[in-house]
Design an enzyme around this catalytic site. Structure first.
Site, PDB file in Angstrom:
ATOM      1  N   ASN A  23       0.833  -1.204   0.000  1.00 11.51           N
ATOM      2  CA  ASN A  23       0.000   0.000   0.000  1.00 11.51           C
ATOM      3  C   ASN A  23       0.867   1.254   0.000  1.00 11.51           C
ATOM      4  OD1 ASN A  23      -0.506  -1.387   2.855  1.00 11.51           O
ATOM      5  ND2 ASN A  23      -0.910   0.746   3.292  1.00 11.51           N
ATOM      6  N   ASP A  24       0.647   2.201   0.872  1.00 10.92           N
ATOM      7  CA  ASP A  24       1.217   3.559   0.738  1.00 10.92           C
ATOM      8  C   ASP A  24       2.709   3.636   0.371  1.00 10.92           C
ATOM      9  OD1 ASP A  24      -1.128   3.631   2.215  1.00 10.92           O
ATOM     10  OD2 ASP A  24      -0.244   4.608   3.946  1.00 10.92           O
ATOM     11  N   GLU A 199      -5.360  10.688   7.299  1.00  3.72           N
ATOM     12  CA  GLU A 199      -4.070  10.015   7.481  1.00  3.72           C
ATOM     13  C   GLU A 199      -3.097  10.489   6.408  1.00  3.72           C
ATOM     14  OE1 GLU A 199      -5.647   5.975   7.719  1.00  3.72           O
ATOM     15  OE2 GLU A 199      -5.873   5.849   5.568  1.00  3.72           O
TER      16      GLU A 199
HETATM   17  C1  FRU Z   1      -3.078   4.543   4.877  1.00  4.12           C
HETATM   18  C2  FRU Z   1      -2.703   3.717   6.092  1.00  4.12           C
HETATM   19  C3  FRU Z   1      -1.837   4.543   7.003  1.00  4.12           C
HETATM   20  C4  FRU Z   1      -1.083   3.512   7.776  1.00  4.12           C
HETATM   21  C5  FRU Z   1      -0.870   2.434   6.731  1.00  4.12           C
HETATM   22  C6  FRU Z   1      -0.882   1.055   7.289  1.00  4.12           C
HETATM   23  O1  FRU Z   1      -3.349   3.835   3.743  1.00  4.12           O
HETATM   24  O2  FRU Z   1      -3.882   3.289   6.753  1.00  4.12           O
HETATM   25  O3  FRU Z   1      -2.563   5.458   7.794  1.00  4.12           O
HETATM   26  O4  FRU Z   1       0.116   3.997   8.283  1.00  4.12           O
HETATM   27  O5  FRU Z   1      -1.901   2.578   5.789  1.00  4.12           O
HETATM   28  O6  FRU Z   1      -0.524   0.115   6.326  1.00  4.12           O
END
Ligand code: FRU
Length: 496
Positions: A23-24, A199
Protein backbone atom coordinates in the site's frame (compact mmCIF):
# COMPACT_ATOMS: atom_id res chain seq x y z
CA UNK A 1 15.09 -11.33 -17.30
CA UNK A 2 12.15 -10.77 -15.05
CA UNK A 3 9.44 -13.26 -15.99
CA UNK A 4 6.95 -11.75 -13.62
CA UNK A 5 6.60 -8.77 -15.95
CA UNK A 6 4.85 -11.03 -18.49
CA UNK A 7 1.67 -11.25 -16.43
CA UNK A 8 -1.06 -9.65 -18.57
CA UNK A 9 -2.11 -7.14 -15.90
CA UNK A 10 1.42 -6.37 -14.69
CA UNK A 11 2.19 -2.64 -14.97
CA UNK A 12 5.17 -2.02 -17.23
CA UNK A 13 6.14 1.47 -16.13
CA UNK A 14 4.25 1.86 -12.86
CA UNK A 15 6.11 0.49 -9.86
CA UNK A 16 4.76 -2.77 -8.44
CA UNK A 17 6.24 -5.35 -6.04
CA UNK A 18 7.22 -8.62 -7.65
CA UNK A 19 5.09 -10.57 -5.17
CA UNK A 20 2.74 -9.77 -2.28
CA UNK A 21 0.74 -6.86 -1.02
CA UNK A 22 1.73 -3.18 -1.17
CA UNK A 23 0.00 0.00 0.00
CA UNK A 24 1.22 3.56 0.74
CA UNK A 25 4.49 4.98 -0.56
CA UNK A 26 6.82 5.71 2.37
CA UNK A 27 10.16 7.35 3.03
CA UNK A 28 10.52 9.05 -0.35
CA UNK A 29 13.96 10.64 -0.35
CA UNK A 30 16.60 11.55 -2.90
CA UNK A 31 20.18 10.85 -1.91
CA UNK A 32 23.44 10.46 -3.79
CA UNK A 33 21.86 10.13 -7.23
CA UNK A 34 19.09 7.75 -6.18
CA UNK A 35 15.39 8.25 -5.70
CA UNK A 36 14.35 5.95 -2.88
CA UNK A 37 10.87 4.48 -2.79
CA UNK A 38 9.90 2.65 0.38
CA UNK A 39 6.41 1.31 0.69
CA UNK A 40 3.96 -0.43 3.00
CA UNK A 41 4.55 -4.10 2.32
CA UNK A 42 3.39 -7.48 3.58
CA UNK A 43 6.37 -9.83 3.16
CA UNK A 44 4.13 -12.79 4.03
CA UNK A 45 1.11 -12.50 1.76
CA UNK A 46 -1.04 -10.88 -0.88
CA UNK A 47 -3.36 -8.94 1.41
CA UNK A 48 -2.77 -6.40 4.17
CA UNK A 49 -0.78 -7.59 7.21
CA UNK A 50 2.65 -7.75 8.87
CA UNK A 51 3.28 -4.24 7.64
CA UNK A 52 6.93 -3.59 6.91
CA UNK A 53 8.84 -1.25 4.63
CA UNK A 54 9.63 -2.60 1.17
CA UNK A 55 12.31 -0.77 -0.82
CA UNK A 56 13.29 0.15 -4.37
CA UNK A 57 15.59 2.73 -5.96
CA UNK A 58 15.70 4.52 -9.27
CA UNK A 59 18.08 6.94 -10.95
CA UNK A 60 15.39 8.31 -13.27
CA UNK A 61 11.99 7.82 -11.58
CA UNK A 62 11.15 5.44 -14.43
CA UNK A 63 13.17 2.23 -14.06
CA UNK A 64 13.10 0.75 -10.54
CA UNK A 65 15.41 -1.72 -8.91
CA UNK A 66 13.92 -3.92 -6.18
CA UNK A 67 15.91 -4.06 -2.94
CA UNK A 68 15.56 -6.24 0.18
CA UNK A 69 13.06 -5.42 2.90
CA UNK A 70 14.21 -2.27 4.71
CA UNK A 71 12.28 -2.10 7.99
CA UNK A 72 10.54 -5.30 9.11
CA UNK A 73 7.69 -5.81 11.51
CA UNK A 74 9.30 -6.91 14.79
CA UNK A 75 8.06 -8.08 18.19
CA UNK A 76 4.46 -7.54 17.15
CA UNK A 77 5.09 -3.90 16.22
CA UNK A 78 4.29 -3.16 12.60
CA UNK A 79 6.18 -0.48 10.67
CA UNK A 80 3.41 1.80 9.42
CA UNK A 81 3.74 4.76 7.07
CA UNK A 82 6.34 7.47 7.49
CA UNK A 83 9.09 9.40 5.79
CA UNK A 84 12.86 9.67 5.37
CA UNK A 85 15.20 12.64 5.55
CA UNK A 86 18.91 13.03 4.97
CA UNK A 87 20.47 14.41 8.16
CA UNK A 88 23.08 16.63 6.49
CA UNK A 89 24.15 18.40 9.72
CA UNK A 90 24.18 15.18 11.79
CA UNK A 91 21.64 16.73 14.13
CA UNK A 92 20.67 13.23 15.28
CA UNK A 93 24.22 12.00 15.84
CA UNK A 94 23.47 8.93 13.72
CA UNK A 95 26.28 9.51 11.23
CA UNK A 96 29.06 6.92 10.99
CA UNK A 97 31.79 7.77 8.50
CA UNK A 98 31.57 10.42 5.77
CA UNK A 99 28.07 9.98 4.43
CA UNK A 100 25.22 11.75 6.23
CA UNK A 101 22.73 9.33 7.80
CA UNK A 102 19.37 8.66 6.23
CA UNK A 103 16.77 8.75 8.97
CA UNK A 104 13.34 7.13 8.72
CA UNK A 105 10.58 8.54 10.92
CA UNK A 106 7.67 6.08 10.93
CA UNK A 107 4.73 4.89 12.96
CA UNK A 108 5.05 1.87 15.20
CA UNK A 109 1.70 0.12 15.40
CA UNK A 110 1.10 -2.35 18.23
CA UNK A 111 0.14 -2.85 21.87
CA UNK A 112 -3.03 -0.87 21.25
CA UNK A 113 -1.36 2.38 20.27
CA UNK A 114 0.53 4.19 17.57
CA UNK A 115 3.85 5.93 18.30
CA UNK A 116 6.56 7.57 16.21
CA UNK A 117 9.84 5.71 15.82
CA UNK A 118 13.22 6.30 14.19
CA UNK A 119 15.50 4.04 12.19
CA UNK A 120 18.71 5.11 10.45
CA UNK A 121 20.95 3.95 7.67
CA UNK A 122 24.65 4.66 7.13
CA UNK A 123 24.87 2.92 3.77
CA UNK A 124 22.48 4.76 1.46
CA UNK A 125 19.40 2.99 2.73
CA UNK A 126 20.69 -0.56 2.22
CA UNK A 127 20.61 -1.57 5.88
CA UNK A 128 18.71 -0.03 8.77
CA UNK A 129 19.14 0.17 12.52
CA UNK A 130 16.19 0.91 14.78
CA UNK A 131 16.94 3.67 17.27
CA UNK A 132 17.40 2.23 20.76
CA UNK A 133 15.48 5.15 22.30
CA UNK A 134 12.22 4.47 20.42
CA UNK A 135 9.53 5.69 20.53
CA UNK A 136 10.42 9.34 20.08
CA UNK A 137 6.77 10.43 20.27
CA UNK A 138 4.15 8.65 22.34
CA UNK A 139 0.93 10.41 23.32
CA UNK A 140 -0.83 7.20 24.28
CA UNK A 141 -3.18 7.35 21.30
CA UNK A 142 -4.34 4.43 19.09
CA UNK A 143 -4.76 6.62 15.96
CA UNK A 144 -1.66 8.80 15.81
CA UNK A 145 0.22 8.11 12.62
CA UNK A 146 2.04 8.78 9.35
CA UNK A 147 4.69 11.42 10.22
CA UNK A 148 6.13 13.57 7.42
CA UNK A 149 9.23 15.56 8.39
CA UNK A 150 11.03 18.38 6.60
CA UNK A 151 13.87 20.74 7.44
CA UNK A 152 12.59 24.28 7.96
CA UNK A 153 15.46 26.55 7.04
CA UNK A 154 14.09 29.82 8.45
CA UNK A 155 13.71 28.44 11.98
CA UNK A 156 16.66 26.02 11.72
CA UNK A 157 14.72 22.96 12.89
CA UNK A 158 12.86 19.89 11.76
CA UNK A 159 9.09 20.15 11.43
CA UNK A 160 6.80 17.12 11.55
CA UNK A 161 3.22 16.92 10.38
CA UNK A 162 1.43 13.84 11.74
CA UNK A 163 -2.20 12.89 11.98
CA UNK A 164 -4.65 12.26 14.80
CA UNK A 165 -6.59 10.13 12.38
CA UNK A 166 -9.95 9.74 14.12
CA UNK A 167 -10.14 13.43 14.99
CA UNK A 168 -9.41 14.68 11.46
CA UNK A 169 -6.64 16.79 12.98
CA UNK A 170 -3.00 17.11 12.00
CA UNK A 171 -0.43 18.10 14.62
CA UNK A 172 2.78 19.99 13.86
CA UNK A 173 5.84 19.30 15.99
CA UNK A 174 9.37 20.74 15.94
CA UNK A 175 12.72 19.19 16.82
CA UNK A 176 16.41 20.09 16.73
CA UNK A 177 17.64 16.48 16.66
CA UNK A 178 14.77 14.30 15.34
CA UNK A 179 14.56 12.69 18.80
CA UNK A 180 12.96 15.32 21.04
CA UNK A 181 9.74 16.81 19.69
CA UNK A 182 7.56 19.62 20.97
CA UNK A 183 4.10 20.50 19.73
CA UNK A 184 3.76 23.66 17.62
CA UNK A 185 0.13 23.80 16.53
CA UNK A 186 -2.84 21.86 15.18
CA UNK A 187 -4.96 22.08 12.06
CA UNK A 188 -8.49 20.69 11.79
CA UNK A 189 -10.93 19.14 12.01
CA UNK A 190 -11.75 20.50 8.59
CA UNK A 191 -12.27 19.38 5.03
CA UNK A 192 -14.97 17.91 2.92
CA UNK A 193 -16.05 14.54 4.29
CA UNK A 194 -16.62 15.49 7.92
CA UNK A 195 -17.27 11.93 9.06
CA UNK A 196 -14.15 10.32 7.68
CA UNK A 197 -10.62 10.15 9.07
CA UNK A 198 -7.35 11.81 8.09
CA UNK A 199 -4.07 10.02 7.48
CA UNK A 200 -0.81 10.33 5.53
CA UNK A 201 -0.45 14.15 5.67
CA UNK A 202 2.13 16.08 3.68
CA UNK A 203 3.02 19.77 3.95
CA UNK A 204 5.20 21.62 1.45
CA UNK A 205 5.79 24.90 -0.31
CA UNK A 206 4.99 25.22 -4.02
CA UNK A 207 5.59 27.82 -6.70
CA UNK A 208 2.64 29.55 -8.33
CA UNK A 209 2.86 29.22 -12.13
CA UNK A 210 3.72 32.56 -13.68
CA UNK A 211 3.85 34.01 -10.19
CA UNK A 212 7.37 35.47 -10.48
CA UNK A 213 8.69 33.56 -7.50
CA UNK A 214 5.47 33.63 -5.48
CA UNK A 215 4.96 30.53 -3.39
CA UNK A 216 2.17 29.15 -1.21
CA UNK A 217 1.97 26.13 1.08
CA UNK A 218 -0.07 23.00 0.51
CA UNK A 219 -1.36 20.65 3.20
CA UNK A 220 -2.49 17.32 1.77
CA UNK A 221 -4.46 14.76 3.80
CA UNK A 222 -6.09 11.46 2.93
CA UNK A 223 -9.37 9.99 4.06
CA UNK A 224 -10.09 6.29 4.25
CA UNK A 225 -13.66 6.69 2.98
CA UNK A 226 -16.09 9.32 1.71
CA UNK A 227 -13.87 10.70 -1.05
CA UNK A 228 -15.08 12.30 -4.29
CA UNK A 229 -15.41 9.16 -6.41
CA UNK A 230 -16.28 6.90 -3.47
CA UNK A 231 -14.02 5.08 -1.04
CA UNK A 232 -10.63 6.50 -0.11
CA UNK A 233 -8.98 9.62 -1.54
CA UNK A 234 -7.13 12.83 -0.81
CA UNK A 235 -7.93 16.50 -0.31
CA UNK A 236 -5.66 19.54 -0.04
CA UNK A 237 -5.64 22.98 1.48
CA UNK A 238 -3.69 25.93 0.08
CA UNK A 239 -2.43 28.57 2.48
CA UNK A 240 0.50 29.84 4.53
CA UNK A 241 2.97 28.26 6.91
CA UNK A 242 4.86 30.63 9.22
CA UNK A 243 7.20 28.06 10.76
CA UNK A 244 4.71 27.27 13.52
CA UNK A 245 1.20 27.21 12.13
CA UNK A 246 -0.49 26.32 8.85
CA UNK A 247 -3.38 28.59 7.85
CA UNK A 248 -5.66 27.68 4.95
CA UNK A 249 -6.76 30.53 2.69
CA UNK A 250 -9.25 28.56 0.63
CA UNK A 251 -11.60 25.63 0.97
CA UNK A 252 -10.34 22.07 0.58
CA UNK A 253 -10.19 20.67 -2.96
CA UNK A 254 -9.94 17.08 -4.22
CA UNK A 255 -6.51 15.80 -5.19
CA UNK A 256 -7.69 13.35 -7.87
CA UNK A 257 -11.14 12.68 -9.29
CA UNK A 258 -10.64 8.98 -10.01
CA UNK A 259 -11.02 6.24 -7.47
CA UNK A 260 -7.45 5.05 -7.28
CA UNK A 261 -5.00 7.65 -6.02
CA UNK A 262 -4.27 7.47 -2.31
CA UNK A 263 -1.77 8.58 0.30
CA UNK A 264 0.51 10.55 -2.04
CA UNK A 265 3.67 11.88 -0.43
CA UNK A 266 6.45 13.98 -1.88
CA UNK A 267 10.17 13.33 -2.19
CA UNK A 268 12.47 14.88 0.35
CA UNK A 269 15.92 16.29 -0.46
CA UNK A 270 15.58 16.80 -4.20
CA UNK A 271 18.45 19.24 -4.84
CA UNK A 272 17.61 22.92 -5.22
CA UNK A 273 19.29 22.91 -8.63
CA UNK A 274 16.47 20.61 -9.74
CA UNK A 275 13.86 22.43 -7.72
CA UNK A 276 10.95 20.11 -8.37
CA UNK A 277 8.39 18.91 -5.85
CA UNK A 278 7.50 15.39 -6.96
CA UNK A 279 5.05 12.97 -5.43
CA UNK A 280 3.71 9.51 -6.04
CA UNK A 281 0.52 7.87 -4.76
CA UNK A 282 -0.81 4.40 -4.09
CA UNK A 283 -2.75 3.47 -7.25
CA UNK A 284 -5.62 1.82 -5.37
CA UNK A 285 -8.65 2.41 -3.18
CA UNK A 286 -9.12 0.82 0.24
CA UNK A 287 -12.72 -0.05 -0.64
CA UNK A 288 -11.83 -2.15 -3.69
CA UNK A 289 -8.22 -2.91 -2.79
CA UNK A 290 -8.45 -6.67 -3.31
CA UNK A 291 -7.90 -6.25 -7.03
CA UNK A 292 -7.79 -9.33 -9.29
CA UNK A 293 -4.02 -9.77 -9.56
CA UNK A 294 -1.80 -12.42 -8.07
CA UNK A 295 0.64 -13.23 -6.55
CA UNK A 296 1.00 -9.47 -6.09
CA UNK A 297 -1.33 -6.57 -5.44
CA UNK A 298 -1.14 -2.87 -6.16
CA UNK A 299 1.08 -0.49 -8.01
CA UNK A 300 2.06 3.14 -7.61
CA UNK A 301 0.91 6.05 -9.79
CA UNK A 302 3.46 7.64 -12.07
CA UNK A 303 5.62 10.20 -10.25
CA UNK A 304 4.08 13.65 -10.74
CA UNK A 305 5.58 17.14 -10.63
CA UNK A 306 3.52 19.65 -8.64
CA UNK A 307 2.77 23.34 -8.94
CA UNK A 308 -0.06 25.75 -8.20
CA UNK A 309 -2.15 27.56 -10.79
CA UNK A 310 -4.50 30.48 -10.23
CA UNK A 311 -7.74 29.76 -12.04
CA UNK A 312 -11.10 31.48 -12.15
CA UNK A 313 -12.45 28.49 -10.25
CA UNK A 314 -16.03 28.11 -9.22
CA UNK A 315 -15.22 29.09 -5.67
CA UNK A 316 -13.04 32.06 -6.58
CA UNK A 317 -14.11 34.81 -4.28
CA UNK A 318 -13.13 37.57 -6.67
CA UNK A 319 -9.61 38.15 -7.75
CA UNK A 320 -7.79 38.38 -4.42
CA UNK A 321 -5.31 35.80 -3.23
CA UNK A 322 -7.84 33.91 -1.15
CA UNK A 323 -9.31 31.63 -3.75
CA UNK A 324 -8.91 29.74 -6.93
CA UNK A 325 -5.50 28.07 -6.61
CA UNK A 326 -5.50 24.54 -7.92
CA UNK A 327 -2.84 21.91 -7.48
CA UNK A 328 -1.37 21.05 -10.87
CA UNK A 329 0.06 17.56 -11.39
CA UNK A 330 2.09 16.50 -14.43
CA UNK A 331 3.86 13.20 -15.13
CA UNK A 332 7.60 13.69 -14.52
CA UNK A 333 9.49 14.52 -17.72
CA UNK A 334 11.74 11.47 -17.29
CA UNK A 335 8.84 9.29 -18.45
CA UNK A 336 9.21 10.67 -21.97
CA UNK A 337 12.22 8.40 -22.44
CA UNK A 338 9.72 5.53 -22.64
CA UNK A 339 8.34 6.79 -25.96
CA UNK A 340 9.57 4.35 -28.59
CA UNK A 341 7.35 5.50 -31.42
CA UNK A 342 5.15 8.58 -31.83
CA UNK A 343 2.71 9.47 -34.57
CA UNK A 344 -0.22 11.76 -35.06
CA UNK A 345 -3.63 10.16 -35.41
CA UNK A 346 -6.17 11.38 -37.94
CA UNK A 347 -9.63 11.66 -36.46
CA UNK A 348 -11.57 13.68 -39.08
CA UNK A 349 -15.30 13.46 -39.18
CA UNK A 350 -15.84 10.90 -36.45
CA UNK A 351 -19.29 11.05 -34.95
CA UNK A 352 -21.23 8.03 -33.76
CA UNK A 353 -20.68 5.06 -33.50
CA UNK A 354 -17.03 5.30 -32.42
CA UNK A 355 -14.42 4.63 -35.11
CA UNK A 356 -11.12 2.86 -34.64
CA UNK A 357 -8.07 5.07 -35.28
CA UNK A 358 -5.22 2.67 -34.55
CA UNK A 359 -3.65 0.10 -36.84
CA UNK A 360 -3.89 -3.64 -36.21
CA UNK A 361 -1.03 -4.74 -33.97
CA UNK A 362 -0.01 -1.21 -33.11
CA UNK A 363 -0.92 -1.51 -29.43
CA UNK A 364 -0.02 -5.13 -28.76
CA UNK A 365 2.18 -4.11 -25.83
CA UNK A 366 -0.80 -2.28 -24.32
CA UNK A 367 1.30 0.53 -22.94
CA UNK A 368 0.90 3.95 -24.47
CA UNK A 369 0.40 7.62 -23.95
CA UNK A 370 -2.09 9.75 -25.85
CA UNK A 371 -2.18 13.52 -26.12
CA UNK A 372 -5.40 14.87 -27.52
CA UNK A 373 -7.69 17.87 -27.67
CA UNK A 374 -11.46 17.66 -27.37
CA UNK A 375 -13.59 20.34 -29.03
CA UNK A 376 -17.05 19.87 -27.56
CA UNK A 377 -18.83 22.32 -29.89
CA UNK A 378 -22.51 22.00 -29.12
CA UNK A 379 -22.49 18.21 -28.78
CA UNK A 380 -23.59 16.46 -25.66
CA UNK A 381 -20.32 14.55 -25.44
CA UNK A 382 -17.07 13.83 -27.25
CA UNK A 383 -14.18 11.54 -26.52
CA UNK A 384 -12.35 8.25 -26.92
CA UNK A 385 -12.44 4.64 -26.02
CA UNK A 386 -9.23 2.89 -25.08
CA UNK A 387 -8.36 -0.72 -24.33
CA UNK A 388 -11.26 -1.81 -26.52
CA UNK A 389 -11.80 -5.55 -26.90
CA UNK A 390 -14.69 -7.92 -27.30
CA UNK A 391 -17.52 -5.88 -25.84
CA UNK A 392 -14.96 -4.15 -23.64
CA UNK A 393 -13.71 -0.55 -23.45
CA UNK A 394 -12.79 2.27 -21.11
CA UNK A 395 -14.34 5.55 -22.18
CA UNK A 396 -12.72 8.94 -21.62
CA UNK A 397 -14.72 11.96 -22.69
CA UNK A 398 -16.10 15.40 -22.04
CA UNK A 399 -19.77 15.90 -21.13
CA UNK A 400 -21.28 19.35 -21.72
CA UNK A 401 -23.61 18.79 -18.80
CA UNK A 402 -22.17 19.21 -16.18
CA UNK A 403 -19.00 20.42 -17.91
CA UNK A 404 -16.76 17.57 -16.87
CA UNK A 405 -14.21 15.11 -18.17
CA UNK A 406 -15.06 11.55 -17.21
CA UNK A 407 -13.58 8.09 -17.16
CA UNK A 408 -16.17 5.36 -17.50
CA UNK A 409 -14.84 1.94 -16.53
CA UNK A 410 -18.17 0.14 -16.32
CA UNK A 411 -17.25 -2.05 -19.30
CA UNK A 412 -13.49 -1.94 -18.84
CA UNK A 413 -13.01 -5.70 -18.32
CA UNK A 414 -13.11 -7.49 -14.97
CA UNK A 415 -15.34 -5.22 -12.90
CA UNK A 416 -17.18 -7.98 -11.04
CA UNK A 417 -14.52 -8.69 -8.39
CA UNK A 418 -16.08 -5.98 -6.19
CA UNK A 419 -19.56 -4.47 -6.41
CA UNK A 420 -18.25 -0.92 -5.95
CA UNK A 421 -15.65 -1.16 -8.73
CA UNK A 422 -17.67 -0.49 -11.90
CA UNK A 423 -18.32 3.22 -12.25
CA UNK A 424 -17.91 6.54 -13.96
CA UNK A 425 -15.75 9.25 -12.46
CA UNK A 426 -15.99 12.95 -13.32
CA UNK A 427 -13.65 15.89 -12.93
CA UNK A 428 -14.87 19.45 -13.49
CA UNK A 429 -12.98 20.84 -16.51
CA UNK A 430 -12.68 24.28 -18.04
CA UNK A 431 -13.20 24.70 -21.77
CA UNK A 432 -10.43 27.06 -22.83
CA UNK A 433 -10.89 28.65 -26.27
CA UNK A 434 -13.36 25.92 -27.12
CA UNK A 435 -10.97 23.13 -26.14
CA UNK A 436 -10.21 20.68 -23.37
CA UNK A 437 -6.77 19.11 -23.55
CA UNK A 438 -6.09 15.61 -22.27
CA UNK A 439 -3.02 13.54 -21.67
CA UNK A 440 -3.67 9.85 -21.07
CA UNK A 441 -1.14 7.44 -19.60
CA UNK A 442 -2.23 3.86 -20.13
CA UNK A 443 -0.52 0.81 -18.69
CA UNK A 444 -1.53 -2.86 -18.53
CA UNK A 445 -4.05 -2.28 -15.75
CA UNK A 446 -4.46 1.46 -15.29
CA UNK A 447 -5.28 4.80 -16.82
CA UNK A 448 -4.33 8.30 -15.65
CA UNK A 449 -5.99 11.25 -17.37
CA UNK A 450 -4.31 14.65 -16.95
CA UNK A 451 -6.79 17.40 -17.87
CA UNK A 452 -5.84 20.88 -19.15
CA UNK A 453 -2.15 20.50 -18.48
CA UNK A 454 -2.60 18.88 -15.09
CA UNK A 455 -5.19 21.06 -13.37
CA UNK A 456 -7.33 17.99 -12.70
CA UNK A 457 -6.51 14.28 -12.81
CA UNK A 458 -8.57 11.09 -12.97
CA UNK A 459 -6.65 7.96 -11.93
CA UNK A 460 -8.38 4.60 -12.29
CA UNK A 461 -7.27 1.00 -12.29
CA UNK A 462 -8.79 -1.16 -15.05
CA UNK A 463 -8.51 -4.92 -15.60
CA UNK A 464 -9.12 -5.53 -19.30
CA UNK A 465 -8.97 -8.99 -20.82
CA UNK A 466 -8.34 -7.84 -24.39
CA UNK A 467 -4.84 -8.48 -25.71
CA UNK A 468 -5.27 -6.64 -29.02
CA UNK A 469 -6.74 -3.30 -28.10
CA UNK A 470 -7.57 -0.40 -30.38
CA UNK A 471 -8.34 3.24 -29.71
CA UNK A 472 -11.67 4.58 -30.97
CA UNK A 473 -12.94 8.15 -31.12
CA UNK A 474 -16.47 9.54 -31.12
CA UNK A 475 -18.31 12.85 -31.20
CA UNK A 476 -21.93 13.51 -30.31
CA UNK A 477 -22.55 15.53 -33.48
CA UNK A 478 -20.72 17.27 -36.33
CA UNK A 479 -19.91 20.36 -34.23
CA UNK A 480 -17.63 18.32 -31.95
CA UNK A 481 -14.16 17.01 -32.69
CA UNK A 482 -11.32 14.98 -31.28
CA UNK A 483 -8.24 16.72 -32.72
CA UNK A 484 -4.49 17.12 -32.48
CA UNK A 485 -4.04 13.58 -31.31
CA UNK A 486 -0.58 12.15 -30.81
CA UNK A 487 -0.05 8.53 -29.90
CA UNK A 488 3.16 7.56 -28.13
CA UNK A 489 3.73 3.83 -27.99
CA UNK A 490 5.71 3.25 -24.81
CA UNK A 491 8.41 0.78 -24.03
CA UNK A 492 7.08 -2.28 -22.31
CA UNK A 493 9.79 -3.36 -19.93
CA UNK A 494 9.03 -6.94 -20.87
CA UNK A 495 9.75 -7.52 -24.58
CA UNK A 496 7.79 -10.54 -25.82
C1 FRU B 1 -3.08 4.54 4.88
C2 FRU B 1 -2.70 3.72 6.09
C3 FRU B 1 -1.84 4.54 7.00
C4 FRU B 1 -1.08 3.51 7.78
C5 FRU B 1 -0.87 2.43 6.73
C6 FRU B 1 -0.88 1.06 7.29
O1 FRU B 1 -3.35 3.83 3.74
O2 FRU B 1 -3.88 3.29 6.75
O3 FRU B 1 -2.56 5.46 7.79
O4 FRU B 1 0.12 4.00 8.28
O5 FRU B 1 -1.90 2.58 5.79
O6 FRU B 1 -0.52 0.12 6.33
Amino acid sequence: SADYLREPLRPQYHFSPEINWMNDPNGLVFHDGEYHLFYQYNPAGNSWGHMSWGHAVSADLTHWQHLPLAIPEADGIMAFSGCCVVDHHNSSGFRRGDQPAMVAIYTGHGNGKQVQNLAYSNDNGRTWTKYAGNPVLDIDNPDFRDPKVFWHEATGRWVMVVSLAKEKVVVLYASKNLKDWSELSRFGPAGVAQKSNWECPDLFELPVEGGEGKTLWVLEVDMGSGSVAGGSGGEYFVGHFDGTRFTATQEAKWVDFGRDFYAPVSWSDIPQSDGRRIWIGWFNNWQTCLVPTSPWRSCMSVPRTLSLRKTPGRDDSGGDDSGGYVLVQRPVKELQQLRVHSRSIQTHGATWPPVAVTKPGELTDRVFELETTLKPGTARSVGLRIRTGDDEFTEVGYDREPGAVYVDRRKSGNVAFHQAFAGRHEAPARVLDGEVSLRLLVDRSSIEVFINDGEAVISDRIFPSGQKPTIEVFAGDESAQVTATTLHVLDSIWHP
